[in-house]
Design a protein around this motif. Structure first.
Motif, PDB file in Angstrom:
ATOM      1  N   CYS A 106      -1.900   1.658   4.284  1.00  7.89           N
ATOM      2  CA  CYS A 106      -1.303   0.910   3.164  1.00  7.89           C
ATOM      3  C   CYS A 106       0.223   0.858   3.324  1.00  7.89           C
ATOM      4  O   CYS A 106       0.866   1.896   3.456  1.00  7.89           O
TER       5      CYS A 106
ATOM      6  N   CYS B  81      -2.044   1.529  -2.602  1.00  7.22           N
ATOM      7  CA  CYS B  81      -1.738   0.614  -3.711  1.00  7.22           C
ATOM      8  C   CYS B  81      -3.004   0.079  -4.358  1.00  7.22           C
ATOM      9  O   CYS B  81      -3.005  -0.356  -5.505  1.00  7.22           O
ATOM     10  N   GLY B  82      -4.108   0.089  -3.590  1.00  4.51           N
ATOM     11  CA  GLY B  82      -5.380  -0.373  -4.131  1.00  4.51           C
ATOM     12  C   GLY B  82      -5.565  -1.880  -4.077  1.00  4.51           C
ATOM     13  O   GLY B  82      -6.632  -2.386  -4.429  1.00  4.51           O
TER      14      GLY B  82
ATOM     15  N   CYS C  30      -3.877  -4.081  -1.345  1.00  4.29           N
ATOM     16  CA  CYS C  30      -3.594  -4.742  -0.063  1.00  4.29           C
ATOM     17  C   CYS C  30      -4.867  -4.830   0.787  1.00  4.29           C
ATOM     18  O   CYS C  30      -5.892  -4.224   0.469  1.00  4.29           O
TER      19      CYS C  30
ATOM     20  N   CYS D   1      -6.158  -1.262   1.831  1.00  3.05           N
ATOM     21  CA  CYS D   1      -6.801  -0.535   0.727  1.00  3.05           C
ATOM     22  C   CYS D   1      -8.149  -1.166   0.394  1.00  3.05           C
ATOM     23  O   CYS D   1      -9.120  -0.465   0.132  1.00  3.05           O
TER      24      CYS D   1
HETATM   25 ZN   LIG Z   1      -2.556  -0.761  -0.152  1.00  2.00          ZN
END
Ligand SMILES: [Zn+2]
Ligand SMILES: [Zn+2]
Length: 355
Positions: free
Chosen positions: A110, A96-97, A99, A102
């Motif tokens: 993730c 997701c970039g 959390c 990430c």
């Molecule tokens: Zn994530």
């Protein structure tokens, strides 16, 4: 655009269903993505787990295959032009970039990944696939793509598991299961300065393990009492055991092969459970670790180790895409020396070429 632009794709349709070879549209890269012409895709045991329903991430109707190597042949909006034509191996987690995992580069953890090519979205048992450009790790020119492909899972998983175990020089490391991941872990441990014992089935496979640096080998097909063997060789037991077989019996055996305060690293699994009485762990202060997949950096690291010659990817043979069922049967049989690799890009004979 030519509407007859289709490609061949081996689809997962649902648990306990055979994969099907179908004609589907060639995908277009979205902004930030690239299209990869798949030259090679390794066949991993996880494909069997999907087919058999042991692993079900809820998605249906996508191309399986996550050991993907190929050539970037089309760029989505915003991707640097220098990437066109690059030979790459694909990292198969798109997190997701946002959390905490990430943010620290652990995209394999993730909880809400955007996609996982080969697991929840289209992977490499196909002529083309699209993926986030940053997931494509450049492969040096002297490394053939059919050898690079297995680094996408077997190699990167091995490096990740090796880092999780924190292998130190001089330690005794047992690799329990000498398949694709096992042979890569063996070489990683060897490069890290450990002494290694490979446990597997069949003289040919174990001769290969020896060639790759195993200090000792144990053949479960012809020898008895692996734990006794490990104790005799190491003096007390192994510092680290990597468990790649994943049956109840093998996991119990792996536990028995450890010295006091040894580390058991679970990597492979089957439908069977790991049952051990806590006292077995407590009185010996054993540590049980688990390792899943890899980070993007692990993939960069393994490609670098291959480029330097520290890890030699082991490919038993390659097959054209349409013979995937034959490859899966060989994986299931468990007698392969390394990987079977599909070569979809080499048999690009469907309607039309890409736009
Ligand atoms: Zn994530
Ligand atoms: Zn895999």
């Amino acid at each position: 655009m030519n509407t007859t632009c289709t490609m061949r794709s081996v689809r997962y349709l649902g648990p306990k269903q055979a994969f099907e070879l179908r004609a589907v549209s060639i995908p277009e890269p979205a902004p930030g993505q690239v299209r990869v012409r798949v030259e090679a895709c390794g066949m991993c045991r996880t494909e069997l787990h999907l087919r058999d329903g042991l692993l079900d991430l809820g998605r249906r109707d996508f191309a399986v295959g996550h050991e993907i190597a190929g050539t970037i042949e089309k760029l989505g909006e915003g991707v640097d032009g220098s990437r066109l034509g690059q030979r790459v191996v694909v990292y198969y987690y798109v997190g997701c970039g946002a959390c905490r995992y990430c943010r620290t580069g652990d995209e394999q953890l993730c909880p809400q990944p955007v996609s996982q090519p080969g697991f929840t979205s289209d992977g490499g048992y196909a002529e083309y696939m699209v993926v986030r450009a940053t997931n494509c790790v450049p492969v040096p020119g002297h490394v053939p793509l059919d050898l690079a492909a297995p680094m996408g899972c077997a190699g990167s998983t091995a490096v990740h598991a090796g880092k999780m175990a924190g292998i130190r020089p001089g330690e005794w490391v047992v690799v329990h299961g000498a398949g694709g991941v096992g042979l890569a872990i063996l070489q990683y441990a060897h490069a890290a300065g450990a002494r290694t014992i490979a446990i597997g089935m069949g003289a040919e496979k174990l001769a290969l393990a020896q060639e790759l640096g195993a200090t000792e080998v144990f053949d479960v097909a012809t020898q008895e009492d692996a734990a006794g063997f490990v104790a005799a060789v190491t003096g007390e037991g192994a510092d680290v055991v990597f468990e790649l077989v994943g049956t109840s019996a093998s996991m119990r055996l792996s536990t028995a092969m450890l010295r006091r305060r040894g580390r058991l690293v679970l990597v492979g699994y089957t439908s069977e459970s790991f049952t051990v009485h806590p006292v077995e762990l407590i009185v010996r202060e054993l540590q049980v670790l688990a390792s899943v997949g890899s980070t993007l950096q692990d993939l960069y690291d393994v490609v670098d180790l291959v480029a330097q010659g520290a890890i030699r990817p082991i490919v038993d043979y390659t097959l054209p895409l349409e013979r995937f069922a034959e490859g899966l049967a060989a994986v299931e049989k468990g007698t392969l020396k390394g990987r079977v690799v599909l070569t979809p890009g080499k048999a690009n004979v469907t309607a039309g070429s890409p736009p």
